[in-house]
Scaffold this active site. Structure first.
Site, mmCIF file in Angstrom:
data_model
loop_
_atom_site.group_PDB
_atom_site.id
_atom_site.type_symbol
_atom_site.label_atom_id
_atom_site.label_comp_id
_atom_site.label_asym_id
_atom_site.label_seq_id
_atom_site.Cartn_x
_atom_site.Cartn_y
_atom_site.Cartn_z
ATOM 1 N N HIS A 196 0.785 -1.244 0.279
ATOM 2 C CA HIS A 196 0.135 -0.156 -0.077
ATOM 3 C C HIS A 196 0.901 1.091 0.097
ATOM 4 O O HIS A 196 2.104 1.203 0.735
ATOM 5 C CB HIS A 196 -0.954 0.038 0.910
ATOM 6 C CG HIS A 196 -2.011 1.079 1.289
ATOM 7 N ND1 HIS A 196 -1.691 2.341 1.801
ATOM 8 C CD2 HIS A 196 -3.158 1.186 0.804
ATOM 9 C CE1 HIS A 196 -2.483 3.085 1.545
ATOM 10 N NE2 HIS A 196 -3.609 2.443 1.142
ATOM 11 N N VAL A 198 1.272 3.773 1.726
ATOM 12 C CA VAL A 198 2.229 4.332 2.887
ATOM 13 C C VAL A 198 3.119 3.287 3.567
ATOM 14 O O VAL A 198 3.863 3.606 4.588
ATOM 15 C CB VAL A 198 1.064 4.617 4.114
ATOM 16 C CG1 VAL A 198 0.157 5.980 3.622
ATOM 17 C CG2 VAL A 198 0.146 3.529 4.572
ATOM 18 N N LYS A 199 3.093 1.972 2.859
ATOM 19 C CA LYS A 199 3.928 1.224 3.401
ATOM 20 C C LYS A 199 5.351 1.460 2.998
ATOM 21 O O LYS A 199 5.779 2.226 2.071
ATOM 22 C CB LYS A 199 3.652 -0.139 3.045
ATOM 23 C CG LYS A 199 2.235 -0.436 3.266
ATOM 24 C CD LYS A 199 2.137 -0.829 4.961
ATOM 25 C CE LYS A 199 1.073 -1.612 5.661
ATOM 26 N NZ LYS A 199 -0.040 -1.377 4.806
ATOM 27 N N HIS A 200 6.507 0.521 3.325
ATOM 28 C CA HIS A 200 7.876 0.812 2.992
ATOM 29 C C HIS A 200 8.090 0.608 1.477
ATOM 30 O O HIS A 200 9.084 1.447 1.035
ATOM 31 C CB HIS A 200 8.844 -0.151 3.620
ATOM 32 C CG HIS A 200 8.677 -0.134 5.075
ATOM 33 N ND1 HIS A 200 7.697 -0.532 5.974
ATOM 34 C CD2 HIS A 200 9.762 0.009 5.845
ATOM 35 C CE1 HIS A 200 8.047 -0.527 7.069
ATOM 36 N NE2 HIS A 200 9.294 -0.078 7.221
#
Length: 398
Positions: A196, A198-200
């Site tokens: 997603h 906002v993930k790393h």
């Protein structure tokens, strides 16, 4: 400090898309394959190298990854699975998709991770076979001690799905002093990751399952694509080069090549992003160390090396304050869009309809009442972070 009126909005998380990322996607758009092409396998191979597992299966999102894991492990109407209430609901929902029963276990309030000792008490209070498995969550990027959980699982014949959606690149230190990276497959049958924004690693949507078990890997491949195979060695019949067989009830959980191309590009600088996340966390730690009324969510001691290095992956940086709603609104008024992670899953109307209720897991509920995730992403500038710290302290002193 830049004039507050000219400060751009600061979210709790933000993707970082570079020219190299854009070019990788453009090249794939101009290639012969938009889906089911070579970039999928290339992304999978790059990812297994990154986490240290034997196999990886790229899918459409992290929820699909969890669902496939539950299917591959045979979760059904007779299955009872333990997970934490402090997680995104997909960690529990994957059991329900397969007809199983979810049983929540309270958290360790110091870390908000599932309390392994309470898991032990739950399991030992029931006859062997009552529970099927455990889904621990590396919440906020804080790794669960899977070696300890594995010992418990082996004692009682349980499987483990590691929800590592927050923790690619994170690690804990095992009893031999070795770093065990999240999703490496040494302690959990299966692990999942999310891509997603906002993930790393951001692919807009996308997920990954990792495992060291070849049999589970083959099931995942089958279930990812409608339960259909073209593998000549697996076919019951073979009518020709076009022939395929649906051998199980699967799903269309495939991921397009263009998103895998973006994932490969993002993965190439994942280590750089991890360094920056840990730098940001250190600045927050130092700023709030002596701040009255602000408690910082702790790191699992198992994720700290003897040299003081941390295996925390810092998807989130969580503080706890008495007036969380007041701080949340105050920060939004100053263009800082902090977020709450998570509303305890057992308090959701759906899970309450299944018999759960408020008060069942008091530690999780107390955590929820005070938690707030501050901005945490590699492109957060020093100036922006200083502004966030200033405003948090300003409110807490008021």
């Amino acid at each position: 400090m830049q004039n507050e009126k000219h400060m751009r909005p600061i979210p709790y998380g933000r993707q970082h898309i570079t020219e190299a990322d854009i070019q990788a996607v453009v090249e794939t758009l101009q290639s012969d394959f938009l889906t089911q092409g070579p970039k999928v396998a290339e992304f999978e191979q790059a990812f297994v190298r990154y986490v240290g597992a034997r196999y990886a299966v790229a899918v459409s999102n992290g929820t699909a990854a969890l669902h496939l894991c539950a299917m591959a492990l045979g979760v059904n109407e007779s299955s009872r699975v333990i997970t934490t209430p402090i997680t995104f609901v997909a960690s529990a929902n994957c059991v329900r998709y397969c007809g199983g029963t979810v049983e929540f276990c309270d958290i360790d309030p110091a870390t908000a991770l599932i309390d392994i000792e309470q898991v032990r008490q739950m399991v030992e209070s029931k006859p062997r076979g009552y529970y099927s498995g455990i889904i621990p969550v590396d919440f906020a990027g804080n790794p669960v001690n899977l070696e300890e959980l594995r010992q418990l699982a082996d004692e009682h014949g349980l499987w483990i799905i590691e929800d590592a959606a927050h923790s690619p690149g994170g690690f804990f230190v095992d009893s031999k002093g070795e770093r065990q990276f999240c999703g490496n497959g040494k302690f959990a049958e299966l692990a999942i990751f999310s891509f997603h924004p906002v993930k790393h690693i951001a692919t807009s949507e996308g997920g990954m399952v990792t495992t060291n078990d070849e049999a589970l890997y083959k099931k995942l491949l089958l279930y990812r694509t409608h339960g259909i195979t073209r593998d000549a060695d697996l076919l019951e019949e073979n009518h020709g080069g076009w022939y395929m067989e649906m051998q199980a009830l699967g799903y269309n959980y495939r991921i397009p090549d263009m998103l895998c191309a973006l994932g490969i590009s993002q993965l190439s600088r994942a280590d750089e992003g991890m360094v920056r996340r840990r730098q940001i966390a250190q600045v927050y730690d130092e700023a709030f160390a002596d701040a009255k009324g602000i408690a910082v969510l702790g790191t699992n001691p198992a994720a700290m090396t003897d040299a003081g290095e941390t295996g925390h992956a810092y998807h989130l940086y969580v503080i706890q304050v008495a007036d969380r709603k007041g701080l949340y609104d105050f920060l939004r008024g100053h263009q800082i869009f902090a977020q709450v992670h998570y509303i305890p899953a057992h308090t959701m109307p759906y899970y309450r309809s299944l018999g759960h209720k408020k008060g069942d897991f008091p530690k999780a509920e107390r955590y929820y009442e005070a938690c707030l995730s501050l901005p945490m992403y590699p492109t957060l500038t020093e100036e922006e972070q200083a502004y966030v710290i200033e405003k948090v302290k300003e409110f807490c002193k008021a």
